[in-house]
Design a protein around this motif. Structure first.
Motif, PDB file in Angstrom:
ATOM      1  N   PHE A   4      11.287  -3.712  -1.204  1.00  0.00           N
ATOM      2  CA  PHE A   4      10.085  -2.898  -1.423  1.00  0.00           C
ATOM      3  C   PHE A   4      10.424  -1.444  -1.764  1.00  0.00           C
ATOM      4  CE2 PHE A   4       8.444  -6.393   1.146  1.00  0.00           C
ATOM      5  CZ  PHE A   4       7.212  -6.659   0.575  1.00  0.00           C
ATOM      6  N   PHE A   5      11.702  -1.071  -1.736  1.00  0.00           N
ATOM      7  CA  PHE A   5      12.082   0.337  -1.812  1.00  0.00           C
ATOM      8  C   PHE A   5      13.033   0.618  -2.976  1.00  0.00           C
ATOM      9  CE2 PHE A   5      10.711  -0.550   2.432  1.00  0.00           C
ATOM     10  CZ  PHE A   5      10.003   0.582   2.805  1.00  0.00           C
ATOM     11  N   LEU A  39       0.833  -1.202   0.000  1.00  0.00           N
ATOM     12  CA  LEU A  39       0.000   0.000   0.000  1.00  0.00           C
ATOM     13  C   LEU A  39       0.871   1.257   0.000  1.00  0.00           C
ATOM     14  CD1 LEU A  39      -2.810  -0.899   2.580  1.00  0.00           C
ATOM     15  CD2 LEU A  39      -3.084  -0.566   0.116  1.00  0.00           C
ATOM     16  N   LEU A  40       1.919   1.254   0.805  1.00  0.00           N
ATOM     17  CA  LEU A  40       2.820   2.407   0.843  1.00  0.00           C
ATOM     18  C   LEU A  40       3.456   2.664  -0.514  1.00  0.00           C
ATOM     19  CD1 LEU A  40       4.731   2.046   4.244  1.00  0.00           C
ATOM     20  CD2 LEU A  40       3.239   3.922   3.559  1.00  0.00           C
ATOM     21  N   GLY A  41       3.722   1.588  -1.245  1.00  0.00           N
ATOM     22  CA  GLY A  41       4.343   1.737  -2.559  1.00  0.00           C
ATOM     23  C   GLY A  41       3.465   2.420  -3.589  1.00  0.00           C
ATOM     24  N   LYS A  42       2.178   2.573  -3.280  1.00  0.00           N
ATOM     25  CA  LYS A  42       1.243   3.175  -4.225  1.00  0.00           C
ATOM     26  C   LYS A  42       0.909   4.636  -3.905  1.00  0.00           C
ATOM     27  CE  LYS A  42      -0.969  -1.328  -5.006  1.00  0.00           C
ATOM     28  NZ  LYS A  42      -2.213  -2.124  -4.852  1.00  0.00           N
ATOM     29  N   ILE A  43       1.469   5.171  -2.826  1.00  0.00           N
ATOM     30  CA  ILE A  43       1.103   6.536  -2.451  1.00  0.00           C
ATOM     31  C   ILE A  43       1.741   7.541  -3.399  1.00  0.00           C
ATOM     32  CG2 ILE A  43       0.852   5.870  -0.036  1.00  0.00           C
ATOM     33  CD1 ILE A  43       3.469   7.344   0.555  1.00  0.00           C
ATOM     34  N   ASP A  44       1.081   8.675  -3.542  1.00  0.00           N
ATOM     35  CA  ASP A  44       1.559   9.738  -4.424  1.00  0.00           C
ATOM     36  C   ASP A  44       2.365  10.746  -3.606  1.00  0.00           C
ATOM     37  OD1 ASP A  44       1.951  11.308  -6.632  1.00  0.00           O
ATOM     38  OD2 ASP A  44       0.001  12.313  -6.488  1.00  0.00           O
ATOM     39  N   ALA A  45       3.490  10.272  -3.066  1.00  0.00           N
ATOM     40  CA  ALA A  45       4.353  11.130  -2.247  1.00  0.00           C
ATOM     41  C   ALA A  45       5.700  10.434  -2.098  1.00  0.00           C
ATOM     42  CB  ALA A  45       3.731  11.370  -0.865  1.00  0.00           C
ATOM     43  N   THR A  46       6.709  11.211  -1.767  1.00  0.00           N
ATOM     44  CA  THR A  46       8.000  10.638  -1.422  1.00  0.00           C
ATOM     45  C   THR A  46       7.881   9.951  -0.066  1.00  0.00           C
ATOM     46  OG1 THR A  46       9.222  12.277  -2.690  1.00  0.00           O
ATOM     47  CG2 THR A  46      10.404  11.230  -0.884  1.00  0.00           C
ATOM     48  N   LEU A  47       8.550   8.813   0.083  1.00  0.00           N
ATOM     49  CA  LEU A  47       8.448   8.030   1.308  1.00  0.00           C
ATOM     50  C   LEU A  47       9.825   7.811   1.923  1.00  0.00           C
ATOM     51  CD1 LEU A  47       6.913   6.134   3.305  1.00  0.00           C
ATOM     52  CD2 LEU A  47       7.314   4.292   1.643  1.00  0.00           C
TER      53      LEU A  47
END
Length: 217
Positions: free
Chosen positions: A201-202, A181-189
């Motif tokens: 995953f990164f 789910l985090l991989g689909k966000i529209d933001a830098t992580l």
């Protein structure tokens, strides 16, 4: 055209003064995170991971060095400007979600909004695969709690999401689901963890030990 980094550290150190001793939590960190990138920082307990998140999130200030968010030196901000940058540009996910127990799921997600928007909050919860929004935190599993926290971190359309060991209390399957789910966000992580096995995953991975940051091999 050169794309500005969302977050940049330049020779950043953090020293804590405790009684008669100085403790160096972070030492001369330099790195930058481009837009829409995902970065993992791993390290054992006490390695400086939380200090890193607190500095990136403007919760604490560096002892030396320079931090920029979207090209803006954070040391130049007054208290009001700092608060606005935190609210508008930064989303947070912590190991313990800090959801308010007397608010239901939807109300917790809307809490950081300057103008409450049930429709937007609902869409973020749907993307996080959370249903039954009238439930309270005590009725949710650890995985659901972190999914709600993810939705809450995105309500103000931040440029960067900072996650401090958000999978520490999740099992392997829940961890994988949450990271997808985090991989689909529209933001830098930027995510910290004691689990180096998550690096697949990164986009980029680092190791933090004794306050020193090194690229993952």
């Amino acid at each position: 055209m050169i794309t500005e980094s969302i977050l940049a550290f330049n020779q950043v150190s953090k020293v804590y003064h405790r009684k008669n001793a100085e403790v160096t939590a972070l030492k001369d960190l330099s790195f930058s995170l481009p837009p829409d990138s995902s970065t993992l920082v791993t390290g054992p307990s006490g390695s400086g991971k939380t200090s890193l998140i607190y500095l990136a999130g403007l919760i604490k200030t560096p002892s030396s060095g320079k931090i920029c968010i979207k090209g803006v030196p954070t040391s130049d901000l007054d208290d009001s400007e700092r608060s606005l940058m935190i609210r508008n540009e930064i989303g947070f996910i912590f190991r313990r979600a800090n959801l308010l127990p007397y608010l239901n799921i939807l109300e917790n997600v809307m809490l950081p909004m300057s103008s409450p928007d049930e429709g937007k909050a609902g869409k973020l919860l749907e993307k996080a695969h959370v249903d039954k929004w009238d439930r309270f935190p005590s009725d949710m599993s650890p995985e659901e709690v972190q999914k709600v926290t993810l939705a809450r971190s995105l309500v103000n359309d931040p440029a960067i999401v900072l996650a401090d060991e958000p999978t520490a209390e999740l099992d392997r399957e829940a961890t994988a689901n949450f990271l997808e789910l985090l991989g689909k966000i529209d933001a830098t992580l930027l995510l910290t963890s004691s689990q180096s096995s998550l690096h697949n995953f990164f986009d980029k991975s680092y190791m933090l030990e004794y306050g020193v940051l090194r690229s993952y091999p």
